[in-house]
Design an enzyme around this catalytic site. Sequence first.
Site, PDB file in Angstrom:
ATOM      1  CG  ASP A  49      -1.762   1.217   1.350  1.00  9.29           C
ATOM      2  OD1 ASP A  49      -2.553   1.484   0.434  1.00  9.29           O
ATOM      3  OD2 ASP A  49      -1.632   1.934   2.359  1.00  9.29           O
ATOM      4  CD  GLU A 121      -3.436  -2.205  -1.015  1.00 12.64           C
ATOM      5  OE1 GLU A 121      -3.986  -1.104  -1.173  1.00 12.64           O
ATOM      6  OE2 GLU A 121      -3.525  -2.854   0.048  1.00 12.64           O
TER       7      GLU A 121
END
Length: 229
Positions: A49, A121
Site C-alpha cells: 500500500d 498490494e
Amino acid sequence: MKLSADLKAFEKRLGHSFERPDLLVRALTHPSMSSPTREDNQRLEFLGDRVLGLVMSEALLKADRSAAEGLLAPRFNALVRKETCAEVAREIGLGDVLKLGRSEMMSGGRRKQALLGDAMEAIIAAVYRDSDFETARALVLRLWGKRVSTVEADARDAKTALQEWAQARKQQPPKYEEIARDGPPHQPMFTMSVTLESGERAQARAGSKRQAEQSAAKSLLDALEGKSA
C-alpha cells in the site's frame, strides 16, 4: 522453492520473474490459509500500500506540474483505492491463483473486491522486496497503464457532483433507492436508482450499494451534461 505451472503462468501475466518465489506464494496467501508454517499476505499488503502510494504520488506530480494539492488528492485516492487495485488484479487473473481457505473459496473469495485489492498490494510489495523500488515502480505504472493519465474523470465523486448540480438549481438533494438485489448470498448484486426533484432519473447495477449509487449518479450526470452541451 519451485513454482507450480499456474504460478509460472501468473508470473508471465504479471511481467516479473521472482528470484525469491516464496515472496510470490506469500503475497497470494489469504489469512484463511495461514498456519504456523505458512505466512499470509497481510504484512506484504501493508508494505505494498505504501509502495503504491509513493509510485502514484510521484506519477501525479510528474503528470501535472502545476496542480495544487486539492486537485492531486482526489486523483491519488482514485488510483490507489481498493476498487482500482481489484480492477488491475482481475486484468492479470490474480484471483485464479489466490490461496484461500475452504470457507473463503466456497463464498466466492476469488472474485471479492477486498481480497483482490489486498492481494494486488501484496504482490507490489513482493516485487519490491524481490528486486528494488525502480522495478516495482515500473511494474505498477505498466499495470495501471492509462489510468494515471485519465484519472481526472475517475477522481470525480459523482454523488457529490450531482448533489451540487441539484443545489445550484435550488432542488432537493437526489434520492437513492434500492430497486433490486439478486445473485448468490455471498456475492449479491444491487440495482440502485437516483431521482432528482425535477424528475430526471437513472439506475445502475454493481456489487455494492455504494458502487451502484455512484454509477447511477454518474450516468445521470452524463445525461444532464449531454443535454446542456
